[in-house]
Design a protein around this motif. Structure first.
Motif, PDB file in Angstrom:
ATOM      1  N   PRO A 154      76.656  89.495  64.908  1.00 49.47           N
ATOM      2  CA  PRO A 154      76.335  90.980  65.152  1.00 49.47           C
ATOM      3  C   PRO A 154      77.084  91.459  66.116  1.00 49.47           C
ATOM      4  CG  PRO A 154      74.774  89.461  65.933  1.00 49.47           C
ATOM      5  CD  PRO A 154      75.660  88.509  65.229  1.00 49.47           C
ATOM      6  N   PHE A 155      77.541  92.916  66.370  1.00 49.94           N
ATOM      7  CA  PHE A 155      78.216  93.469  67.385  1.00 49.94           C
ATOM      8  C   PHE A 155      77.101  93.657  68.743  1.00 49.94           C
ATOM      9  CE2 PHE A 155      80.441  94.844  63.814  1.00 49.94           C
ATOM     10  CZ  PHE A 155      81.917  94.951  64.501  1.00 49.94           C
ATOM     11  N   PRO A 156      77.612  93.042  69.800  1.00 50.65           N
ATOM     12  CA  PRO A 156      76.658  93.197  70.982  1.00 50.65           C
ATOM     13  C   PRO A 156      76.744  94.562  71.324  1.00 50.65           C
ATOM     14  CG  PRO A 156      78.860  92.202  71.488  1.00 50.65           C
ATOM     15  CD  PRO A 156      79.045  92.532  70.036  1.00 50.65           C
ATOM     16  N   SER A 157      75.589  94.588  72.264  1.00 52.95           N
ATOM     17  CA  SER A 157      75.568  96.132  72.670  1.00 52.95           C
ATOM     18  C   SER A 157      76.362  96.091  74.294  1.00 52.95           C
ATOM     19  CB  SER A 157      74.076  96.473  73.074  1.00 52.95           C
ATOM     20  OG  SER A 157      73.445  95.440  73.960  1.00 52.95           O
ATOM     21  N   SER A 158      76.669  94.808  74.764  1.00 52.77           N
ATOM     22  CA  SER A 158      77.188  94.674  76.133  1.00 52.77           C
ATOM     23  C   SER A 158      77.803  93.185  76.134  1.00 52.77           C
ATOM     24  CB  SER A 158      76.376  95.007  77.219  1.00 52.77           C
ATOM     25  OG  SER A 158      77.017  94.657  78.584  1.00 52.77           O
ATOM     26  N   PHE A 159      78.778  92.812  76.884  1.00 51.17           N
ATOM     27  CA  PHE A 159      79.112  91.631  77.224  1.00 51.17           C
ATOM     28  C   PHE A 159      78.041  90.968  78.021  1.00 51.17           C
ATOM     29  CE2 PHE A 159      83.826  92.900  76.475  1.00 51.17           C
ATOM     30  CZ  PHE A 159      83.994  91.911  75.535  1.00 51.17           C
ATOM     31  N   ALA A 160      77.334  91.777  78.823  1.00 54.33           N
ATOM     32  CA  ALA A 160      76.537  91.333  79.905  1.00 54.33           C
ATOM     33  C   ALA A 160      75.168  91.067  79.355  1.00 54.33           C
ATOM     34  CB  ALA A 160      76.367  92.401  80.929  1.00 54.33           C
ATOM     35  N   THR A 161      74.898  91.500  78.068  1.00 56.04           N
ATOM     36  CA  THR A 161      73.669  91.077  77.554  1.00 56.04           C
ATOM     37  C   THR A 161      73.666  90.098  76.364  1.00 56.04           C
ATOM     38  OG1 THR A 161      73.693  92.972  76.095  1.00 56.04           O
ATOM     39  CG2 THR A 161      72.771  93.287  78.201  1.00 56.04           C
ATOM     40  N   GLU A 162      74.842  89.565  75.993  1.00 51.29           N
ATOM     41  CA  GLU A 162      75.194  88.730  74.962  1.00 51.29           C
ATOM     42  C   GLU A 162      74.814  87.314  75.326  1.00 51.29           C
ATOM     43  OE1 GLU A 162      77.163  88.470  71.110  1.00 51.29           O
ATOM     44  OE2 GLU A 162      75.271  88.467  71.938  1.00 51.29           O
ATOM     45  N   LYS A 163      74.383  86.281  74.224  1.00 48.74           N
ATOM     46  CA  LYS A 163      74.070  84.975  74.759  1.00 48.74           C
ATOM     47  C   LYS A 163      75.432  84.140  74.239  1.00 48.74           C
ATOM     48  CE  LYS A 163      70.090  83.244  73.567  1.00 48.74           C
ATOM     49  NZ  LYS A 163      68.943  82.866  72.811  1.00 48.74           N
ATOM     50  N   TYR A 164      75.581  83.007  75.102  1.00 50.67           N
ATOM     51  CA  TYR A 164      76.952  82.466  74.694  1.00 50.67           C
ATOM     52  C   TYR A 164      76.555  80.929  74.919  1.00 50.67           C
ATOM     53  CZ  TYR A 164      79.122  86.598  76.459  1.00 50.67           C
ATOM     54  OH  TYR A 164      79.511  88.060  76.509  1.00 50.67           O
ATOM     55  N   TYR A 165      77.413  80.059  73.723  1.00 50.00           N
ATOM     56  CA  TYR A 165      77.028  78.859  73.758  1.00 50.00           C
ATOM     57  C   TYR A 165      78.329  77.944  74.184  1.00 50.00           C
ATOM     58  CZ  TYR A 165      73.427  80.820  70.884  1.00 50.00           C
ATOM     59  OH  TYR A 165      72.282  81.532  70.513  1.00 50.00           O
ATOM     60  N   GLY A 166      77.978  76.827  74.672  1.00 50.48           N
ATOM     61  CA  GLY A 166      78.981  75.812  74.835  1.00 50.48           C
ATOM     62  C   GLY A 166      79.151  75.039  73.715  1.00 50.48           C
ATOM     63  N   LEU A 167      80.156  74.758  73.078  1.00 51.03           N
ATOM     64  CA  LEU A 167      80.330  73.779  71.843  1.00 51.03           C
ATOM     65  C   LEU A 167      80.155  72.357  72.067  1.00 51.03           C
ATOM     66  CD1 LEU A 167      82.401  76.309  69.889  1.00 51.03           C
ATOM     67  CD2 LEU A 167      80.028  76.085  69.742  1.00 51.03           C
ATOM     68  N   ASN A 168      80.580  71.885  73.190  1.00 46.98           N
ATOM     69  CA  ASN A 168      80.738  70.578  73.458  1.00 46.98           C
ATOM     70  C   ASN A 168      79.589  70.043  74.202  1.00 46.98           C
ATOM     71  OD1 ASN A 168      83.874  71.964  73.564  1.00 46.98           O
ATOM     72  ND2 ASN A 168      83.825  70.657  72.145  1.00 46.98           N
ATOM     73  N   ALA A 169      79.683  68.470  74.054  1.00 46.24           N
ATOM     74  CA  ALA A 169      78.603  67.824  74.787  1.00 46.24           C
ATOM     75  C   ALA A 169      79.425  67.284  76.125  1.00 46.24           C
ATOM     76  CB  ALA A 169      77.804  66.607  74.288  1.00 46.24           C
ATOM     77  N   PHE A 170      78.566  67.226  77.308  1.00 47.13           N
ATOM     78  CA  PHE A 170      79.119  66.384  78.482  1.00 47.13           C
ATOM     79  C   PHE A 170      77.979  65.437  79.058  1.00 47.13           C
ATOM     80  CE2 PHE A 170      80.948  70.650  78.272  1.00 47.13           C
ATOM     81  CZ  PHE A 170      82.346  70.043  78.094  1.00 47.13           C
ATOM     82  N   LYS A 171      78.311  64.766  79.907  1.00 49.58           N
ATOM     83  CA  LYS A 171      77.387  63.928  80.581  1.00 49.58           C
ATOM     84  C   LYS A 171      77.309  64.278  81.954  1.00 49.58           C
ATOM     85  CE  LYS A 171      77.463  59.159  80.332  1.00 49.58           C
ATOM     86  NZ  LYS A 171      78.177  57.910  80.386  1.00 49.58           N
ATOM     87  N   LEU A 172      76.019  64.737  82.541  1.00 49.69           N
ATOM     88  CA  LEU A 172      75.832  64.957  83.968  1.00 49.69           C
ATOM     89  C   LEU A 172      75.277  63.727  84.644  1.00 49.69           C
ATOM     90  CD1 LEU A 172      73.731  68.606  83.189  1.00 49.69           C
ATOM     91  CD2 LEU A 172      76.079  68.243  83.623  1.00 49.69           C
ATOM     92  N   VAL A 173      76.254  63.630  85.540  1.00 49.63           N
ATOM     93  CA  VAL A 173      75.895  62.167  86.369  1.00 49.63           C
ATOM     94  C   VAL A 173      75.650  62.367  87.534  1.00 49.63           C
ATOM     95  CG1 VAL A 173      77.215  60.060  87.364  1.00 49.63           C
ATOM     96  CG2 VAL A 173      78.059  61.516  85.134  1.00 49.63           C
ATOM     97  N   SER A 174      74.249  62.024  87.888  1.00 49.77           N
ATOM     98  CA  SER A 174      73.542  62.239  89.150  1.00 49.77           C
ATOM     99  C   SER A 174      73.968  60.817  90.028  1.00 49.77           C
ATOM    100  CB  SER A 174      72.177  62.393  88.902  1.00 49.77           C
ATOM    101  OG  SER A 174      71.426  61.001  88.605  1.00 49.77           O
ATOM    102  N   ASP A 175      73.302  60.786  91.547  1.00 50.29           N
ATOM    103  CA  ASP A 175      73.459  59.883  92.322  1.00 50.29           C
ATOM    104  C   ASP A 175      72.416  58.922  91.866  1.00 50.29           C
ATOM    105  OD1 ASP A 175      71.647  61.074  93.244  1.00 50.29           O
ATOM    106  OD2 ASP A 175      72.249  61.453  95.398  1.00 50.29           O
ATOM    107  N   ASN A 176      71.496  59.089  91.342  1.00 54.93           N
ATOM    108  CA  ASN A 176      70.600  58.093  90.619  1.00 54.93           C
ATOM    109  C   ASN A 176      70.400  58.867  89.500  1.00 54.93           C
ATOM    110  OD1 ASN A 176      68.672  60.161  91.134  1.00 54.93           O
ATOM    111  ND2 ASN A 176      67.332  58.707  92.272  1.00 54.93           N
ATOM    112  N   SER A 265      82.344  64.192  77.020  1.00 55.79           N
ATOM    113  CA  SER A 265      81.934  63.183  76.048  1.00 55.79           C
ATOM    114  C   SER A 265      83.010  62.806  74.938  1.00 55.79           C
ATOM    115  CB  SER A 265      80.907  63.861  74.973  1.00 55.79           C
ATOM    116  OG  SER A 265      81.669  65.005  74.408  1.00 55.79           O
ATOM    117  N   ALA A 266      83.058  62.253  74.086  1.00 53.33           N
ATOM    118  CA  ALA A 266      83.890  61.433  73.114  1.00 53.33           C
ATOM    119  C   ALA A 266      84.454  62.516  71.942  1.00 53.33           C
ATOM    120  CB  ALA A 266      83.469  60.200  72.457  1.00 53.33           C
ATOM    121  N   ASP A 267      83.884  63.809  72.128  1.00 52.29           N
ATOM    122  CA  ASP A 267      84.166  64.676  71.283  1.00 52.29           C
ATOM    123  C   ASP A 267      85.695  65.172  71.186  1.00 52.29           C
ATOM    124  OD1 ASP A 267      84.447  67.412  69.988  1.00 52.29           O
ATOM    125  OD2 ASP A 267      82.694  68.237  70.534  1.00 52.29           O
ATOM    126  N   PRO A 268      86.213  65.149  69.983  1.00 53.87           N
ATOM    127  CA  PRO A 268      87.856  65.153  69.980  1.00 53.87           C
ATOM    128  C   PRO A 268      88.455  66.527  70.290  1.00 53.87           C
ATOM    129  CG  PRO A 268      86.882  64.843  67.736  1.00 53.87           C
ATOM    130  CD  PRO A 268      85.772  64.711  68.803  1.00 53.87           C
TER     131      PRO A 268
END
Length: 300
Positions: A154-176, A265-268
């Motif tokens: 659908p056409f958004p009403s504003s860039f500022a009100t749109e929902k955006y999705y990151g398509l690739n997986a990542f590993k969040l690495v903590s100190d523990n 991640s290993a996502d090509p």
């Protein structure tokens, strides 16, 4: 931002840039897939939980400056906001980690959770099917591509009100709703909106569980997976049009995080997208400046 070591990835990425530019007739100096865009600036403020998940500096600092580029699809620089081909939209975020701006990490997100294929080679085949008139057969054989094409955009009403999705997986690495809009309504509305106050976006991480695919962007995790609030992005100013165009020609967003505390991640698609963006970015930087191109156009 280095090119991947895999020569096949670099070759495919170069072919993707060439094919996309040819398909859209993209002028020199513009992106082959998100040519029409605008830069805004702001800050990112992380939550306490973000620091418990990763040692990444922007998830631990009190606040981090961000540069955000909102853009429309295709390599057509003046595509109207009302053109269906301008969907989905994109939000690229740069977290600036040093005062000189040389150290940074990026997120590239789209206004759809779907991606048509798992690899760059698959995307090149899809473009070939479109150009060769066999896209119907391709969609029959590749369900993820059919799902992408058929998903509502659908056409958004504003860039500022749109929902955006990151398509690739990542590993969040903590100190523990319905409306009537001008051909540039999204880009016209943005500075007016930000002049009244900042626009806020929540940065959410979806946490995988055992058995969830982390190397295939076409596979969705169940909606029941835990969402973690990593923080808030606030954008509050729009770059001046001339300065924005110069900076957009220069800036190269990187889908690979390349920062301590976040691992790819290993996502090509990650290395492929990074190579496409870098090859395209180098071509933009080597192109004549915008003012020079305008002067050349006047003379011709």
């Amino acid at each position: 931002m280095p090119l991947p070591d895999d020569r096949a990835v670099i070759e495919t990425a170069g072919n993707l840039v060439k094919t996309l530019k040819g398909a859209f007739g993209t002028p020199t100096g513009y992106r082959p897939a998100q040519a029409h865009g605008r830069l805004v600036k702001g800050n990112f403020t992380p939550t306490a939980e973000a620091a418990s998940l990763s040692t990444a500096p922007h998830l631990n600092n009190t606040s981090t400056p961000v540069v955000v580029r909102f853009s429309s699809s295709t390599g057509i620089p003046d595509i109207p906001d009302t053109d269906p081909n301008a969907n989905p939209r994109r939000m690229a975020i740069r977290f600036v980690l040093s005062e000189d701006g040389h150290k940074h990490t990026d997120i590239v997100a789209h206004s759809t959770p779907f991606f048509p294929v798992r690899t760059g080679e698959g995307f090149l085949q899809m473009l070939g099917a479109i150009g060769g008139g066999t896209i119907g057969k391709f969609l029959e054989e590749i369900p993820s591509a059919a799902a992408f094409v058929q998903a509502p955009k659908p056409f958004p009403s504003s860039f500022a009100t749109e929902k955006y999705y990151g398509l690739n997986a990542f590993k969040l690495v903590s100190d523990n709703g319905d409306g009537t809009y001008s051909e540039t309504y999204l880009f016209d509305e943005l500075p007016e909106r930000l002049s009244k106050g900042p626009a806020s976006f929540k940065l959410l991480a979806q946490v995988a569980e055992e058995g969830d695919s982390t190397d295939d962007a076409t596979k969705h995790w169940p909606e029941s997976r835990r969402l973690v609030d990593l923080g808030t992005i606030e954008v509050d100013s729009v770059e001046e049009e001339t300065g924005s165009k110069k900076e957009q020609q220069r800036i190269i967003f990187d889908p690979v995080p390349r920062v301590e505390g976040i691992e790819p991640s290993a996502d090509p698609l990650l290395d492929m997208r990074a190579a496409v963006y870098l090859i395209s970015g180098k071509e933009r930087r080597a192109a004549p400046g915008l003012e020079q191109r305008h002067e050349m156009a006047k003379v011709s």
